[in-house]
Design an enzyme around this catalytic site. Structure first.
Site, PDB file in Angstrom:
ATOM      1  N   HIS A 106       0.898  -1.374   0.079  1.00 12.56           N
ATOM      2  CA  HIS A 106      -0.021  -0.047   0.005  1.00 12.56           C
ATOM      3  C   HIS A 106       0.835   1.327   0.056  1.00 12.56           C
ATOM      4  O   HIS A 106       2.248   1.285   0.002  1.00 12.56           O
ATOM      5  CB  HIS A 106      -0.911  -0.182   1.191  1.00 12.56           C
ATOM      6  CG  HIS A 106      -0.321  -0.112   2.753  1.00 12.56           C
ATOM      7  ND1 HIS A 106       0.309   0.966   3.150  1.00 12.56           N
ATOM      8  CD2 HIS A 106      -0.346  -1.057   3.429  1.00 12.56           C
ATOM      9  CE1 HIS A 106       0.747   0.533   4.267  1.00 12.56           C
ATOM     10  NE2 HIS A 106       0.243  -0.649   4.795  1.00 12.56           N
TER      11      HIS A 106
ATOM     12  N   HIS B 176       4.041   1.718   2.041  1.00 14.27           N
ATOM     13  CA  HIS B 176       5.307   0.926   1.635  1.00 14.27           C
ATOM     14  C   HIS B 176       5.871   1.780   0.540  1.00 14.27           C
ATOM     15  O   HIS B 176       7.152   2.137   0.556  1.00 14.27           O
ATOM     16  CB  HIS B 176       5.094  -0.415   1.353  1.00 14.27           C
ATOM     17  CG  HIS B 176       4.282  -1.200   2.174  1.00 14.27           C
ATOM     18  ND1 HIS B 176       3.000  -1.776   2.126  1.00 14.27           N
ATOM     19  CD2 HIS B 176       4.521  -1.836   3.432  1.00 14.27           C
ATOM     20  CE1 HIS B 176       2.399  -2.728   2.787  1.00 14.27           C
ATOM     21  NE2 HIS B 176       3.589  -2.324   3.943  1.00 14.27           N
TER      22      HIS B 176
ATOM     23  N   CYS C 195       2.022  -9.724  20.016  1.00 17.78           N
ATOM     24  CA  CYS C 195       0.972  -9.279  19.094  1.00 17.78           C
ATOM     25  C   CYS C 195       1.564  -9.861  17.636  1.00 17.78           C
ATOM     26  O   CYS C 195       2.425  -9.462  17.111  1.00 17.78           O
ATOM     27  CB  CYS C 195       1.323  -7.719  19.200  1.00 17.78           C
ATOM     28  SG  CYS C 195       0.171  -6.883  17.511  1.00 17.78           S
TER      29      CYS C 195
ATOM     30  N   CYS D 155       2.440  -6.970  15.046  1.00 18.79           N
ATOM     31  CA  CYS D 155       3.571  -6.411  14.941  1.00 18.79           C
ATOM     32  C   CYS D 155       4.910  -7.508  14.862  1.00 18.79           C
ATOM     33  O   CYS D 155       6.006  -7.201  14.681  1.00 18.79           O
ATOM     34  CB  CYS D 155       4.139  -5.986  16.563  1.00 18.79           C
ATOM     35  SG  CYS D 155       2.800  -4.847  17.127  1.00 18.79           S
TER      36      CYS D 155
ATOM     37  N   CYS E 270      -2.813  -3.574  21.640  1.00 19.60           N
ATOM     38  CA  CYS E 270      -1.783  -3.059  20.847  1.00 19.60           C
ATOM     39  C   CYS E 270      -1.985  -1.754  20.321  1.00 19.60           C
ATOM     40  O   CYS E 270      -2.787  -1.424  19.705  1.00 19.60           O
ATOM     41  CB  CYS E 270      -1.397  -4.119  19.842  1.00 19.60           C
ATOM     42  SG  CYS E 270      -0.110  -3.427  18.617  1.00 19.60           S
TER      43      CYS E 270
ATOM     44  N   HIS F 251      -1.840  -1.557  16.563  1.00 18.85           N
ATOM     45  CA  HIS F 251      -2.691  -2.027  15.763  1.00 18.85           C
ATOM     46  C   HIS F 251      -4.099  -2.268  16.247  1.00 18.85           C
ATOM     47  O   HIS F 251      -5.157  -2.896  15.411  1.00 18.85           O
ATOM     48  CB  HIS F 251      -2.244  -3.706  15.222  1.00 18.85           C
ATOM     49  CG  HIS F 251      -1.045  -3.702  14.612  1.00 18.85           C
ATOM     50  ND1 HIS F 251       0.182  -3.816  15.155  1.00 18.85           N
ATOM     51  CD2 HIS F 251      -0.808  -3.420  13.302  1.00 18.85           C
ATOM     52  CE1 HIS F 251       1.130  -3.648  14.290  1.00 18.85           C
ATOM     53  NE2 HIS F 251       0.631  -3.380  12.976  1.00 18.85           N
TER      54      HIS F 251
ATOM     55  N   LYS G 111      -3.728   5.629  11.206  1.00 20.87           N
ATOM     56  CA  LYS G 111      -2.704   5.142  10.528  1.00 20.87           C
ATOM     57  C   LYS G 111      -3.034   4.057   9.193  1.00 20.87           C
ATOM     58  O   LYS G 111      -3.863   3.227   9.460  1.00 20.87           O
ATOM     59  CB  LYS G 111      -1.794   4.325  11.447  1.00 20.87           C
ATOM     60  CG  LYS G 111      -0.617   3.584  10.854  1.00 20.87           C
ATOM     61  CD  LYS G 111       0.375   2.906  11.530  1.00 20.87           C
ATOM     62  CE  LYS G 111       1.389   2.041  10.608  1.00 20.87           C
ATOM     63  NZ  LYS G 111       1.865   0.919  11.645  1.00 20.87           N
TER      64      LYS G 111
ATOM     65  N   LYS H  19      -2.330  -2.436   6.738  1.00 20.22           N
ATOM     66  CA  LYS H  19      -3.116  -3.695   6.202  1.00 20.22           C
ATOM     67  C   LYS H  19      -4.090  -4.129   7.308  1.00 20.22           C
ATOM     68  O   LYS H  19      -5.051  -4.540   7.076  1.00 20.22           O
ATOM     69  CB  LYS H  19      -2.066  -5.019   5.782  1.00 20.22           C
ATOM     70  CG  LYS H  19      -1.467  -4.472   4.629  1.00 20.22           C
ATOM     71  CD  LYS H  19      -0.408  -5.467   4.425  1.00 20.22           C
ATOM     72  CE  LYS H  19       1.022  -5.097   4.877  1.00 20.22           C
ATOM     73  NZ  LYS H  19       2.210  -5.842   4.516  1.00 20.22           N
TER      74      LYS H  19
HETATM   75  N1  MSP Z   1       8.851  -6.810   7.899  1.00 24.38           N
HETATM   76  C1  MSP Z   1       8.989  -5.686   8.888  1.00 24.38           C
HETATM   77  C2  MSP Z   1      10.160  -4.970   8.905  1.00 24.38           C
HETATM   78  C3  MSP Z   1      11.451  -5.601   8.766  1.00 24.38           C
HETATM   79  S1  MSP Z   1      13.077  -4.537   8.488  1.00 24.38           S
HETATM   80  C4  MSP Z   1      14.140  -5.732   8.874  1.00 24.38           C
HETATM   81  C5  MSP Z   1       7.697  -4.865   8.982  1.00 24.38           C
HETATM   82  N2  MSP Z   1       6.891  -4.731   7.725  1.00 24.38           N
HETATM   83  S2  MSP Z   1       5.967  -4.014   7.366  1.00 24.38           S
HETATM   84  O1  MSP Z   1       5.325  -4.599   5.959  1.00 24.38           O
HETATM   85  O2  MSP Z   1       4.911  -3.711   8.341  1.00 24.38           O
HETATM   86  O3  MSP Z   1       6.579  -2.479   6.753  1.00 24.38           O
HETATM   87  C6  MSP Z   1       6.553  -1.528   7.932  1.00 24.38           C
HETATM   88  C7  MSP Z   1       7.031  -0.451   7.224  1.00 24.38           C
HETATM   89  O4  MSP Z   1       6.278  -0.171   6.162  1.00 24.38           O
HETATM   90  C8  MSP Z   1       7.130   1.045   8.063  1.00 24.38           C
HETATM   91  O5  MSP Z   1       8.197   1.055   8.843  1.00 24.38           O
HETATM   92  C9  MSP Z   1       7.202   1.984   7.029  1.00 24.38           C
HETATM   93  O6  MSP Z   1       8.408   1.932   6.469  1.00 24.38           O
HETATM   94  C10 MSP Z   1       6.161   1.292   6.022  1.00 24.38           C
HETATM   95  N3  MSP Z   1       4.730   1.538   6.326  1.00 24.38           N
HETATM   96  C11 MSP Z   1       3.743   0.764   6.472  1.00 24.38           C
HETATM   97  N4  MSP Z   1       2.830   1.612   6.866  1.00 24.38           N
HETATM   98  C12 MSP Z   1       3.141   2.923   6.821  1.00 24.38           C
HETATM   99  C13 MSP Z   1       2.345   4.089   7.031  1.00 24.38           C
HETATM  100  N5  MSP Z   1       0.859   4.022   7.426  1.00 24.38           N
HETATM  101  N6  MSP Z   1       3.116   5.158   6.922  1.00 24.38           N
HETATM  102  C14 MSP Z   1       4.174   5.318   6.646  1.00 24.38           C
HETATM  103  N7  MSP Z   1       4.909   4.191   6.301  1.00 24.38           N
HETATM  104  C15 MSP Z   1       4.341   3.014   6.473  1.00 24.38           C
HETATM  105  O7  MSP Z   1       7.464  -3.939   9.715  1.00 24.38           O
END
Ligand code: MSP
Length: 509
Positions: free
Chosen positions: A17, A20, A125, A128, A143, A146, A295, A298
């Site tokens: 989304h 990312h 969680c 997380c 959490c 989430h 926020k 997903k």
């Molecule tokens: N897999 C772990 C990260 C491991 S790194 C060694 C993870 N994955 S995640 O798919 O949840 O991605 C989290 C990251 O995605 C956040 O830290 C950020 O970079 C990005 N984001 C996910 N949702 C976001 C927002 N709503 N806003 C900004 N960034 C976001 O955590």
């Protein structure tokens, strides 16, 4: 000089989304900027494919975890491509090379005497993939990231003795004040360390989807330990037959949102200390993209689909919008309506019009050839302000302040638009005595736009190249270097008249 930059590796439990896309775009902007400085850049992104969350997502779809990740990982690879990311490698934690490296890494923790077997119970969680202390949960026991209730998990696991690193971590933080940016996140991580660190479980016996603990096949390595190690493992196999570790480690910058600060700013440096690696030079922690104040995630199910937006308006407006609208470090609401407003105002009206006006005036009054500026008629102010704009935007990119860099650039775009209004080339063109002045203005517009293109390149690379192309200017990698961003660098050339760079978007489009 080398510069290596990473995004988090994204969980493949659902579709990618905007959240990312945001991190990947931010990291790409910085990677491209550092390439423009002539640095040796390595930009890494990828997918995190192990753990309970992924296994559950696979089960819900009636697939094996492997089938599920093999379907989902390409979506994240496509996202990187779709947003125009210039990543040098895309890592998957199911790559056999990564898995083998992870096993070797935890062997190092063990050899350092930092691993112990214990029984652990904690509130976990799944969203997380992490434990919470009760004190940190929301008042209703959920959490805080989430909004779902964590579950009590208890099992015999291998532990990483994180508590042993408390003093070394505090010392490291104190000696490297700027290493986590912004300052508020540095303070947050340091205070977390100074509240006292518990040892952490780094394996799971109840989970099977993961990398086996090398000395105990009954357990798999905790998904976060597995994931963090990607930043190092990638360097060992991104280029077949070549180990890039000496060239690109320590990483220059890990980019991520604040949700995963603790893993990166506390656990990861301790793991590196234990295994005998250098600590990354910096971590840039940005805020959240919000939808109506919440926020985007997903788990919350309120995500915007970047593929749909890119289909509709293109990647460059999305990159511009996210970087212009949501300052790195702060939270910010995003919406299609917001994108449309920024697009029409900044891209269509201010930048796009400036280019079409300039090119069509050169076409009309000088038969498509950019005139030389006659001696004595150089626009001193416009030239000086253009070079000052390049210095200001560079200083801001250097400080990871992309939004501020764009502000400096747009001030200058507006300056060039004022030049057109003030000089009224259509009037100058009617007076033969003003031919030199008209040459100077047309030359100035082309030279100014060339500087704008070079300065804005990291954010909207395809747009920058298109501006240079339409101005008949060279636009290969070497021509994009920042050292080329000087006023005199304009080559006299034939401009190309073409349809608007950014046709206006109508509401509801
Ligand atoms: N897999 C772990 C990260 C491991 S790194 C060694 C993870 N994955 S995640 O798919 O949840 O991605 C989290 C990251 O995605 C956040 O830290 C950020 O970079 C990005 N984001 C996910 N949702 C976001 C927002 N709503 N806003 C900004 N960034 C976001 O955590």
């Amino acid at each position: 000089m080398s510069f290596s930059i990473t995004t988090p590796i994204y969980y493949v439990n659902g579709e990618p989304h905007h959240g990312h896309a945001y991190t990947t775009i931010a990291a790409d902007v910085l990677a491209r900027y550092h390439r423009q400085r002539g640095e040796d850049v390595f930009f890494l992104t990828g997918t995190d494919e192990h753990g309970t969350k992924i296994a559950q997502a696979a089960e819900a779809r009636g697939l094996t975890p492997q089938q599920h990740v093999d379907q989902m990982a390409p979506r994240y690879r496509e996202l990187a491509r779709a947003v125009g990311a210039s990543n040098d490698f895309f890592i998957r934690t199911t790559d056999p090379e990564h898995e083998a490296f992870v096993q070797g890494f935890v062997e190092k923790l063990k050899a350092a005497g930092d691993i112990e077997k214990r029984t652990y119970g904690g509130l976990y969680c799944t969203a997380c993939e992490g434990f919470w202390y009760e004190r940190d949960l929301a008042p209703d026991g959920t959490c805080p990231d989430h909004g779902i209730a964590p579950t009590w998990v208890e099992e015999e696991n291998y532990y990483f003795l994180l508590s042993r690193y408390q003093d070394r971590l505090s010392e490291f933080f104190r000696a490297h004040q700027g290493w986590v940016k912004p300052r508020s996140r540095y303070n947050e991580a340091l205070s977390f360390i100074e509240q006292g660190l518990d040892d952490i479980s780094i394996s799971r016996s109840s989970v099977t989807w993961g990398v086996p603990v090398p000395w105990d096949e009954e357990q798999v390595i905790y998904v976060w330990v597995d994931a963090l190690i990607n930043y190092l493992s990638a360097l060992t196999y991104a280029r077949p037959g070549e180990d890039l570790t000496a060239r690109f480690w320590p990483a220059s910058l890990h980019v991520m949102a604040k949700d995963i600060l603790k893993f990166h700013a506390v656990i990861w440096p301790a793991m590196l200390m234990s295994a005998g690696y250098e600590i990354p030079e910096g971590e840039l922690i940005h805020g959240y993209l919000l939808v109506g104040g919440e926020k985007m995630s997903k788990t919350r199910g309120n995500v915007l689909d970047p593929f749909a937006v890119i289909d509709e308006v293109g990647a460059e407006p999305l990159r511009f919008y996210l970087m212009r609208e949501v300052t790195l470090g702060q939270d910010g609401d995003v919406s299609m309506e917001g994108l449309r407003i920024r697009y029409n105002n900044d891209l269509a009206n201010e930048l796009g019009n400036l280019l079409s006006r300039s090119v069509s005036m050169i076409d009309k009054y000088r038969e498509g050839t950019i005139p030389a500026a006659p001696a004595g008629e150089v626009l001193q102010d416009v030239a000086a302000e253009g070079e000052a704009m390049v210095r200001a935007s560079s200083a801001r990119y250097d400080a990871d302040e992309v939004t501020a860099a764009l502000e400096s650039i747009w001030e200058y775009v507006r300056r060039l638009n004022r030049l057109v209004e003030e000089e009224a080339p259509w009037k100058l063109a009617k007076d033969e005595a003003q031919a030199g002045r008209l040459d100077a203005v047309l030359h100035g517009l082309a030279a100014g736009l060339r500087l704008v293109a070079l300065a804005v390149y990291p954010v909207v690379p395809a747009t920058a190249i298109e501006i240079l192309r339409r101005l008949g200017q060279a636009h290969g990698d070497a021509d994009l270097l920042l050292e080329k961003a000087v006023w005199g660098g304009l080559t006299s050339a034939t401009v190309g008249v073409a349809p608007p760079l950014f046709p206006r978007l109508e509401a509801g489009a």
